[in-house]
Enzyme design. Structure first.
Site, PDB file in Angstrom:
ATOM      1  N   GLU A   5      28.609  56.003 -10.011  1.00 56.05           N
ATOM      2  CA  GLU A   5      29.116  54.850  -8.953  1.00 56.05           C
ATOM      3  C   GLU A   5      29.080  55.383  -7.527  1.00 56.05           C
ATOM      4  OE1 GLU A   5      32.440  52.715 -11.959  1.00 56.05           O
ATOM      5  OE2 GLU A   5      33.128  54.054 -10.310  1.00 56.05           O
TER       6      GLU A   5
ATOM      7  N   HIS B 238      40.740  45.903  -9.100  1.00 58.72           N
ATOM      8  CA  HIS B 238      39.946  46.919  -9.995  1.00 58.72           C
ATOM      9  C   HIS B 238      39.519  46.445 -11.371  1.00 58.72           C
ATOM     10  CE1 HIS B 238      40.987  49.571  -6.867  1.00 58.72           C
ATOM     11  NE2 HIS B 238      42.327  49.358  -6.834  1.00 58.72           N
TER      12      HIS B 238
ATOM     13  N   LYS C 218      37.324  60.375   3.409  1.00 59.12           N
ATOM     14  CA  LYS C 218      37.162  59.340   4.493  1.00 59.12           C
ATOM     15  C   LYS C 218      37.365  57.952   3.812  1.00 59.12           C
ATOM     16  CE  LYS C 218      35.755  57.484   8.715  1.00 59.12           C
ATOM     17  NZ  LYS C 218      36.276  57.892   9.641  1.00 59.12           N
TER      18      LYS C 218
ATOM     19  N   ARG D 135      31.965  37.823 -16.589  1.00 59.87           N
ATOM     20  CA  ARG D 135      33.086  38.195 -17.609  1.00 59.87           C
ATOM     21  C   ARG D 135      34.044  36.770 -17.802  1.00 59.87           C
ATOM     22  NH1 ARG D 135      34.731  44.374 -16.882  1.00 59.87           N
ATOM     23  NH2 ARG D 135      32.783  45.128 -16.194  1.00 59.87           N
TER      24      ARG D 135
ATOM     25  N   LEU E 172      36.477  54.228   3.342  1.00 62.19           N
ATOM     26  CA  LEU E 172      35.554  53.332   3.798  1.00 62.19           C
ATOM     27  C   LEU E 172      35.939  52.018   3.625  1.00 62.19           C
ATOM     28  CD1 LEU E 172      32.555  54.969   1.719  1.00 62.19           C
ATOM     29  CD2 LEU E 172      32.915  55.412   4.242  1.00 62.19           C
TER      30      LEU E 172
ATOM     31  N   LYS F 222      36.038  44.178 -12.688  1.00 63.54           N
ATOM     32  CA  LYS F 222      35.082  43.602 -12.446  1.00 63.54           C
ATOM     33  C   LYS F 222      35.018  42.101 -12.864  1.00 63.54           C
ATOM     34  CE  LYS F 222      32.520  47.915 -12.337  1.00 63.54           C
ATOM     35  NZ  LYS F 222      31.877  49.220 -13.183  1.00 63.54           N
TER      36      LYS F 222
ATOM     37  N   LYS G 231      38.156  64.140 -11.302  1.00 58.80           N
ATOM     38  CA  LYS G 231      37.368  63.559 -10.160  1.00 58.80           C
ATOM     39  C   LYS G 231      37.014  64.583  -9.092  1.00 58.80           C
ATOM     40  CE  LYS G 231      37.844  59.960 -12.560  1.00 58.80           C
ATOM     41  NZ  LYS G 231      36.726  59.622 -13.582  1.00 58.80           N
TER      42      LYS G 231
ATOM     43  N   GLY H 168      40.880  53.197  -9.600  1.00 59.49           N
ATOM     44  CA  GLY H 168      41.550  52.684  -8.562  1.00 59.49           C
ATOM     45  C   GLY H 168      43.113  53.210  -8.677  1.00 59.49           C
TER      46      GLY H 168
ATOM     47  N   ARG I 207      30.229  56.695 -20.387  1.00 60.58           N
ATOM     48  CA  ARG I 207      30.171  55.798 -21.510  1.00 60.58           C
ATOM     49  C   ARG I 207      29.209  54.740 -21.446  1.00 60.58           C
ATOM     50  NH1 ARG I 207      34.362  54.138 -17.980  1.00 60.58           N
ATOM     51  NH2 ARG I 207      33.908  52.062 -17.047  1.00 60.58           N
TER      52      ARG I 207
HETATM   53  C1  MV4 Z   1      37.256  54.376  -2.078  1.00 58.86           C
HETATM   54  C2  MV4 Z   1      37.326  53.147  -1.255  1.00 58.86           C
HETATM   55  C3  MV4 Z   1      36.945  53.339   0.060  1.00 58.86           C
HETATM   56  N1  MV4 Z   1      36.935  54.706   0.509  1.00 58.86           N
HETATM   57  N2  MV4 Z   1      37.070  55.691  -1.593  1.00 58.86           N
HETATM   58  C4  MV4 Z   1      38.855  52.401  -6.013  1.00 58.86           C
HETATM   59  C5  MV4 Z   1      38.427  52.627  -7.368  1.00 58.86           C
HETATM   60  C6  MV4 Z   1      37.972  53.651  -7.611  1.00 58.86           C
HETATM   61  N3  MV4 Z   1      36.948  53.825  -8.302  1.00 58.86           N
HETATM   62  C7  MV4 Z   1      37.508  53.850  -6.151  1.00 58.86           C
HETATM   63  N4  MV4 Z   1      38.001  52.892  -5.415  1.00 58.86           N
HETATM   64  C8  MV4 Z   1      37.608  52.972  -3.945  1.00 58.86           C
HETATM   65  N5  MV4 Z   1      37.431  54.447  -3.472  1.00 58.86           N
HETATM   66  C9  MV4 Z   1      36.770  55.559  -0.163  1.00 58.86           C
HETATM   67  N6  MV4 Z   1      36.678  56.860   0.327  1.00 58.86           N
HETATM   68  C10 MV4 Z   1      37.697  51.949  -1.828  1.00 58.86           C
HETATM   69  C11 MV4 Z   1      37.833  51.858  -3.118  1.00 58.86           C
HETATM   70  C12 MV4 Z   1      38.048  50.556  -3.693  1.00 58.86           C
HETATM   71  C13 MV4 Z   1      37.007  49.975  -4.531  1.00 58.86           C
HETATM   72  C14 MV4 Z   1      36.046  50.513  -4.931  1.00 58.86           C
HETATM   73  C15 MV4 Z   1      35.062  49.919  -5.876  1.00 58.86           C
HETATM   74  C16 MV4 Z   1      35.528  48.644  -6.262  1.00 58.86           C
HETATM   75  C17 MV4 Z   1      36.529  47.964  -5.706  1.00 58.86           C
HETATM   76  C18 MV4 Z   1      37.469  48.663  -4.977  1.00 58.86           C
HETATM   77  C19 MV4 Z   1      38.515  47.787  -4.584  1.00 58.86           C
HETATM   78  C20 MV4 Z   1      39.375  48.558  -3.912  1.00 58.86           C
HETATM   79  C21 MV4 Z   1      39.149  49.885  -3.266  1.00 58.86           C
END
Ligand code: MV4
Length: 450
Positions: free
Chosen positions: A275, A235, A201, A337, A203, A237, A116, A165, A291
Site C-alpha cells: 500500500e 478507513h 511527515k 462494496r 501528507l 473502502k 509497522k 487508521g 492476505r
Molecule cells: C498517512 C496519511 C497521511 N500521511 N500517513 C490511514 C490508514 C493507514 N493505513 C494509513 N493512513 C494514513 N496514513 C501519512 N504519513 C493519511 C492516512 C489516511 C488514509 C490513508 C489511506 C486511505 C484513507 C485514509 C484516510 C485518512 C488518513
C-alpha cells in the site's frame, strides 16, 4: 495439490475460495457459527463443521475449534480469507505445527508486516520508497521534535501495532508534538497492548494506491498492477478501481518493478499487497497486507488471472509458470462494496432480504453469498456483496456500472446501492479527480441536500 481445504471464513469470501477450490478439483470444508447455519458457504461446501456461537471471538476467531475441525475432516490446508485469522501469525504457525498448509505467507512475514516500524525498515532496505520520518520507534519529545524539524510539520504519530487508521495523531506544529506523542502512546497501549509509535511527515491530499504481487516458492515474483482505493469512509473502502486514473503506464511499470524486486529480496511467498500514498507524482509506502484482499476481483478482471486459484497453487508449491512479460493489463474494472447499511447514515441494517434481483450481462460480476430469504445476522461486518464491473475503458466501465446499478434490486433491508448511483453523478468522480478525503466530503454535501 491439496485434496481438501478448510475455509476459515464466512460470507462472500468463503464462497469465493470454495469456487476456486472446486475448479482445482479440491474438496472443501466450511466452518460456521450457530448464526450461519443457513449461510451459502455452508450449503455449497462439501462438508461443514459448526465451530461455536455467533460471536466471532468464539467461532471464526476460535483457533482450537478450527484446528479441531481440520482434524475431524482431514483437511490438508486452511484458507483464511480476509479479516478474522488471515493476518494472525500464531494461527499460521499452529496450522503448520499440525502438518497442514496455511494458504498464505510464512508466519514470519505476517509478523514482520504486522509490526509497522519493522515493516517500514524492511521494505525501505529492500528499495521501496517510504514516507520521510523517524528511523524507528519514538519514545521522547526531544527525539520527536528533532525529527519533525528535519522533515517539517505537519507530522503524524502512528502506532507500530496499528494499521487501518487506528491510533494516529496529527501534530500541525512543533508545539503540538508533545501532546500528540503522549496521546498516541496511550491510545496504542489501550488498543493494541503495545505503546510503540513512530513519526512521519503528514501528507495532506494523497491518493491510496496499492500494488498487487504474487510470489511462488521458487522465488518467482510478478506484480499484477495497482488498485486505486482512495474512495474510503472512516478507513473503510467503498469503491476501488483498476487501473488508477492517476497513473501512466510508465509509472505503473516503474512502481511495479520496484515492488517486485523488493518482494523478491524479502523472500515473500503468496499473494500480497503493498500500500502506498501517492501525492505529487511520488509513491510513499504505508503498509503491506499479507492476505488476499476484498478488492482482489478488479485485479482479476484486468489481468484475466484467478488470484485465489493462483494463491492456492503457489501455497501447494507449484511454480507461477509465467513471468512479468506474460502479464498484460486489459481494460478497466470497478468494484462497489454493497453493504447492508443505510445509504446516507451508514447505520447497519441487518434483517431478512426479501427481493434479490441481481444485474447481469457482459462485464457484470457479483461476488455475494446473499440470496432472497437470507437473514443477515447482526454479528459480523455489513458487506453483503461486491458488484464488479469491467469494460474496455473507464468511460465504458462507468456507463456499464450505471446500467447495472439500475437493474439491482434488494428489498427488506437498507443497502448502499443508492450511494453508488449518486457517486456516478459527481463530476470529480467521473473525471477520476479524487483523493483519500474526497468521499467523506461528498457524503457530507449529499446529506446537506436531503
Ligand atoms: C498517512 C496519511 C497521511 N500521511 N500517513 C490511514 C490508514 C493507514 N493505513 C494509513 N493512513 C494514513 N496514513 C501519512 N504519513 C493519511 C492516512 C489516511 C488514509 C490513508 C489511506 C486511505 C484513507 C485514509 C484516510 C485518512 C488518513
Amino acid at each position: 495439490m491439496f485434496k481438501k481445504v478448510l475455509i476459515a471464513n464466512r460470507g462472500e469470501i468463503a464462497l469465493r475460495v470454495h469456487r476456486a477450490c472446486k475448479e482445482l478439483g479440491i474438496s472443501t470444508v466450511a466452518v460456521h457459527s450457530t448464526a450461519d447455519e443457513d449461510a451459502m458457504h455452508v450449503h455449497l461446501a462439501d462438508e461443514s463443521v459448526c465451530i461455536g456461537p455467533p460471536q466471532a471471538a468464539q467461532s471464526y476467531l476460535n483457533i482450537p475449534a478450527i484446528v479441531a475441525a481440520c482434524e475431524i475432516t482431514g483437511a490438508n490446508a486452511v484458507h483464511p480469507g480476509y479479516g478474522f485469522l488471515s493476518e494472525n501469525a500464531r494461527f499460521a504457525e499452529i496450522i503448520a505445527e499440525h502438518s497442514m498448509t496455511f494458504i498464505g505467507p510464512t508466519a514470519d512475514h505476517i509478523r514482520l508486516m504486522g509490526d509497522k516500524i519493522a515493516a517500514k525498515k524492511a521494505v525501505s532496505d529492500a528499495g521501496i520508497p517510504v514516507v520521510p520520518g523517524s528511523d524507528g520507534g519514538i519514545t521522547d519529545d526531544a527525539e520527536a521534535i528533532r525529527v519533525a524539524r528535519e522533515i517539517g510539520c505537519p507530522v503524524l504519530i502512528k502506532a507500530a501495532a496499528g494499521g487501518g487508521g487506528r491510533g494516529m495523531k496529527v501534530a500541525q506544529t512543533e508545539a503540538d508534538i508533545s501532546l500528540a506523542l503522549s496521546s498516541a502512546r496511550t491510545e496504542a497501549k489501550a488498543a493494541f497492548g503495545d505503546d510503540a509509535v513512530y513519526l512521519e511527515k503528514f501528507l495532506g491530499q494523497p491518493r491510496h494506491i496499492e500494488v498487487q504481487v504474487i510470489a511462488d516458492s521458487q522465488g518467482n515474483v510478478v506484480h499484477l498492477g495497482e488498485r486505486d482505493c482512495s474512495l474510503q469512509r472512516r478507513h473503510q473502502k467503498v469503491l476501488e478501481e483498476a487501473p488508477s486514473p492517476a497513473l501512466s503506464a510508465e509509472q505503473r511499470s516503474e512502481i511495479g518493478a520496484i515492488v517486485t524486486k523488493a518482494v523478491s529480496t524479502l523472500g515473500y511467498l503468496g499473494v500480497g499487497t503493498v500500500e502506498f500514498l501517492f501525492e505529487d507524482g511520488k509513491f510513499y509506502f504505508i503498509e503491506m497486507n499479507t492476505r488476499l484482499q476484498v478488492e482482489h476481483p478488479i485485479t482479476e478482471m484486468v489481468t484475466g488471472l484467478d488470484l485465489v486459484k493462483e494463491q492456492i497453487r503457489v501455497a501447494a508449491g507449484e511454480p507461477l509458470g509465467y513471468n512479468q512479460n506474460d502479464i498484460t493489463f486489459n481494460g478497466h474494472a470497478i468494484e462497489c462494496r454493497i453493504n447492508a447499511e443505510h445509504p446516507r447514515t451508514f447505520a447497519p441494517s441487518p434483517g431478512t432480504i426479501v427481493d434479490f434481483h441481481v444485474p447481469g450481462g457482459l462485464g457484470v460480476r457479483l461476488d455475494s453469498a446473499a440470496y432472497a430469504g437470507y437473514k443477515i445476522p447482526p454479528h459480523y461486518d455489513s458487506l453483503i456483496g461486491k458488484l464488479i464491473i469491467s469494460a474496455d475503458d473507464r468511460e465504458a466501465c462507468l456507463a456499464r456500472l450505471e446500467r447495472a446499478l439500475s437493474e439491482f434490486v434488494i428489498s427488506g433491508i437498507n443497502t448502499t446501492i443508492p450511494l453508488f448511483s449518486e457517486l456516478l453523478q459527481a463530476q470529480d468522480f467521473r473525471d477520476g479527480n479524487y483523493d483519500i478525503h474526497w468521499l467523506e466530503r461528498f457524503i457530507e454535501t449529499q446529506q446537506d441536500e436531503s
